[in-house]
Enzyme design. Structure first.
Site, mmCIF file in Angstrom:
data_model
loop_
_atom_site.group_PDB
_atom_site.id
_atom_site.type_symbol
_atom_site.label_atom_id
_atom_site.label_comp_id
_atom_site.label_asym_id
_atom_site.label_seq_id
_atom_site.Cartn_x
_atom_site.Cartn_y
_atom_site.Cartn_z
ATOM 1 N N ASP A 102 -5.693 -3.796 -2.454
ATOM 2 C CA ASP A 102 -4.712 -3.428 -1.432
ATOM 3 C C ASP A 102 -4.116 -4.663 -0.762
ATOM 4 O O ASP A 102 -4.833 -5.523 -0.253
ATOM 5 C CB ASP A 102 -5.397 -2.548 -0.388
ATOM 6 N N SER A 146 0.837 -1.199 0.000
ATOM 7 C CA SER A 146 0.000 0.000 0.000
ATOM 8 C C SER A 146 0.880 1.260 0.000
ATOM 9 O O SER A 146 1.706 1.434 -0.885
ATOM 10 C CB SER A 146 -0.958 -0.044 1.188
#
Length: 759
Positions: free
Chosen positions: A241, A95
């Protein structure tokens, strides 16, 4: 205590409330299986990297966790590593950790990283909102309708929605521009530092380690917050993610070849019992558990030789990108607390200089473009897309100009993503533009509601729905049909057809059936209620003037009836015929027509009614309307001028100009005043009073001066009516909503509730 929505809250709520039990029953992903799956995947698929032949020191891997805006602390840690001359041989991130790590691996210096994290408008990039000035003029006219902003797909008889609230167009362009210096690098081992980005496969829940391909796309996939950002597809896998599978990729850098791991965990800690006081807080906690479990599993693998750095980021939340600059020194402080441990990994100055020499940082030279190629996955022709670009061949790429061109094409609101890539082909450097059509199109449905109520019996309610089909042909023809039910029902069908690749010229035929109420007042009392019904067609053609305006001319041919519903029973119903020629010039540079802050809208129209065109009344009219907005501090000043006049003859009742209603001589009933001529001058002030983008709240007020007149000789400021209003409003998912109080001279006042476009 108020709660803020963390980036993964939406998907967690969906996954946990709607499907967690089913997944567990079917042998799918569960929280307890995430860490095991992650370790199995990484062990099988990550190739070990050989950073060099120097075996005199342990190889050091840097593992950077996800955590949104808190990830700016990673920059502070890296800054201290450089100051202490601690070498980095491998980097893996998830991320925001993937973004910081990827940018550093691309050759960006710490100083550049600090500037990037502190000055970029990350919140704007994540909003992905198309600035109104970048929309085509055709799309701006959608704002004239009261329909909701977002259109649902309607294909094969089924409603379809995008895979995320945000398409990610701005994020894509941002990451692309930041990594342009390594656009020709396909193997992440060939970056300044060998790098890995960790994402998750939304189908299987498994961690996916990205080690080659497009660096910008890899970073984008790693921070692809489920349900918030649209899915990213790489090598046939739908990626989200990486925090849901491996938020702190210690095992990834170890598999790359690291002997010693420096792990930096900036993820949000779980909340305490007393903080779990709302549905939002509980949903946020479930989200945290999902990533916290795999983070702790990774931390447990650290040995005594490894190092874990935990910056104390306090109340800096994952979405507080405006505070990213605050996180950097916190990362510095956290790393310096481990100075003694880091010193044992440090090199001498001579060794560190040799290390830096072996990790060459690229200079951010702009590529010279030799060719442009379109990868067109849409219904529009390549010539239309190429016509929207201005890329000089044989010149260095102008990134800002390219992004502006892409923004204008994206402003047609036909595409899910428009991405560009720098490629080498046959010894030449080229730009490839990849255009992907919206996955939930090309058929769309939009609903809307319009309400006006003065709380004294003067009200109306309308419910509308529109069907739009885009990409009817290679030039971008568009079909729209709309129906409205309520007090003013109508049915309309139109076809908008651009002519030529540059879409400068267009034709725009319309067919419509409409009924509307017209009230005749005298001294504030309704003398009669008329029902005007009309049906017919309008044929128009015109020229677009960039994105800011258009000029159009056309013919209208309608037949209709004026029916007396309430009033003098001896007054007969009247049939009428309309035959008009019109020409209109529009200039629209307003930033927001719902709650304006800056810009202007000007519309000038001339109309000629002739029996030779089929009309039963001959007259000419000129209409002028303008709205100017200018920001002053936290508010904006509005100036509205509206002037309409019938020239040397009289127009019939259905063509009279009307004034009355909220912000239109406030205090009077809707369209209470009617005449052959009308004028209105209004000065207003508008201010946003909260910081919410989800439900913004505005307050404002106006001073107004205007009237209607039957004869041009009567027009004077001496017999104009003064009025004013105060109001509160909010921009909601249903459209703008206003509550206002209006007062006009003579004690005429009204309290208004208004849902729909007002300014």
């Amino acid at each position: 205590m108020a709660r803020q929505l963390t980036p993964m809250t939406a998907i967690c709520f969906i996954a946990v409330v709607a499907g967690s039990a089913a997944l567990a029953d079917d042998g799918g992903l569960t929280m307890s299986s995430v860490a095991v799956t992650t370790q199995q995947i990484t062990a099988q698929n990550i190739r070990q990297v050989n950073p060099g032949t120097d075996r005199r020191r342990p190889k050091i891997g840097l593992a950077l966790s996800g955590g949104g805006a808190r990830g700016a602390a990673h920059v502070g840690v890296i800054k201290v590593l450089e100051e202490l001359q601690v070498p980095i041989d491998y980097i893996a991130g998830t991320s925001m950790g993937a973004i910081v790590g990827g940018l550093y691996a691309s050759g960006m210096s710490v100083a550049e990283l600090e500037t990037t994290m502190a000055t970029l408008d990350w919140a704007d990039a994540f909003r992905d909102q198309i600035e109104r000035e970048e929309r085509s003029f055709r799309r701006k006219r959608d704002d004239d309708l009261y329909l909701v902003k977002q259109a649902a797909g309607f294909n094969a008889g089924k409603i379809s929605l995008p895979t995320g609230i945000i398409a990610g167009q701005k994020v894509d362009l941002l990451l692309r521009s930041l990594t342009l210096r390594v656009s020709d690098v396909g193997d992440f081992d060939d970056l300044t530092f060998p790098f890995r980005a960790v994402a998750a496969d939304i189908v299987t829940g498994e961690a996916v380690v990205l080690e080659s391909g497009d660096l910008a796309m890899a970073m984008r996939a790693s921070m692809n917050i489920p349900a918030i950002f649209a899915l990213t597809e790489i090598d046939g896998r739908l990626l989200v993610d990486g925090g849901v599978a491996n938020n702190l990729p210690i095992d990834v850098v170890r598999q790359m070849g690291a002997d010693v791991v420096i792990a930096v965990d900036i993820s949000t800690p779980l909340q305490k019992r007393e903080e779990l006081d709302s549905v939002l807080a509980i949903t946020e906690q479930l989200t945290g558990i999902l990533s916290r479990r795999n983070t702790e599993a990774q931390i447990e693998t650290l040995s005594d030789d490894d190092l874990l750095i935990l910056p104390d980021l306090g109340d800096i939340t994952t979405q507080a990108f405006e505070r990213a600059a605050e996180a950097i020194p916190i990362g510095v402080e956290a790393a310096r607390q481990h100075s003694s441990e880091l010193q044992r990994l440090a090199l001498t100055t001579e060794q560190y200089d040799e290390y830096l020499a072996s990790h060459h940082r690229r200079v951010a030279d702009l590529p010279v473009i030799d060719f442009v190629r379109i990868e067109n996955n849409s219904r529009l022709g390549d010539k239309v897309l190429t016509a929207g670009l201005n890329i000089p061949i044989g010149q260095p790429l102008d990134v800002q100009a390219l992004e502006e061109d892409i923004g204008k094409i994206y402003g047609w609101q036909l595409f899910q993503n428009i991405r560009y890539e720098i490629v080498e082909d046959g010894g030449e450097t080229g730009l490839v533009l990849r255009v992907d059509e919206r996955s939930w199109g090309p058929n769309y449905l939009q609903f809307g509601i319009s309400i006006a109520d003065s709380f004294d019996g003067d009200n109306f309610f309308n419910l509308g729905v529109a069907y739009t089909r885009t990409g009817m042909n290679a030039l971008g023809g568009e079909l729209r049909m709309g129906v409205q039910a309520g007090q003013e029902p109508f049915l309309v069908g139109e076809f908008y057809q651009p002519l030529g690749a540059r879409s400068r010229y267009f034709i725009h035929p319309q067919v419509r059936i409409r009924r509307r109420n017209v009230n005749v007042f005298d001294a504030g009392n309704i003398l009669s209620e008329l029902r005007v019904s009309e049906s017919g067609l309008e044929l128009a053609a015109g020229r677009n003037l960039g994105t800011w305006g258009e000029v159009r001319l056309g013919l209208r041919r309608f037949t209709g009836e004026v029916e007396v519903r309430v009033g003098d029973p001896t007054q007969a119903d009247v049939d009428f015929d309309v035959g008009e020629f019109f020409i209109r010039l529009s200039d629209d540079k307003m930033d927001n027509v719902r709650f304006p802050r800056d810009g202007h809208v000007v519309v000038v129209e001339g109309l000629v009614s002739r029996d030779g065109l089929g009309a039963d009344a001959e007259f000419e009219q000129v209409m002028f309307s303008s709205l100017l907005a200018r920001p002053i501090g936290k508010g904006s000043v509005l100036l509205h001028l509206n002037y309409n006049t019938t020239l040397d003859s009289d127009a019939p009742v259905q063509s009279l100009f009307r004034i009355g209603g909220m912000l239109n001589l406030s205090g009077f009933a809707q369209d209470e005043l009617a005449g052959q001529h009308s004028a209105l001058l209004a000065l207003g002030y508008l201010r946003k009073v909260n910081d919410s983008d989800f439900l913004p709240l505005y307050v404002g007020g106006t001073l107004e001066l205007g009237n209607v007149w039957q004869n041009k000789s009567d027009i004077s400021t001496s017999n104009a009516i003064t009025a004013g209003s105060i109001f509160v409003g909010s921009d909601t998912i249903l459209g703008p909503i206003y509550l206002a109080y209006g007062l006009a001279e003579g004690g005429v006042d009204s309290l208004y509730l208004f849902v729909g476009k007002l300014f």
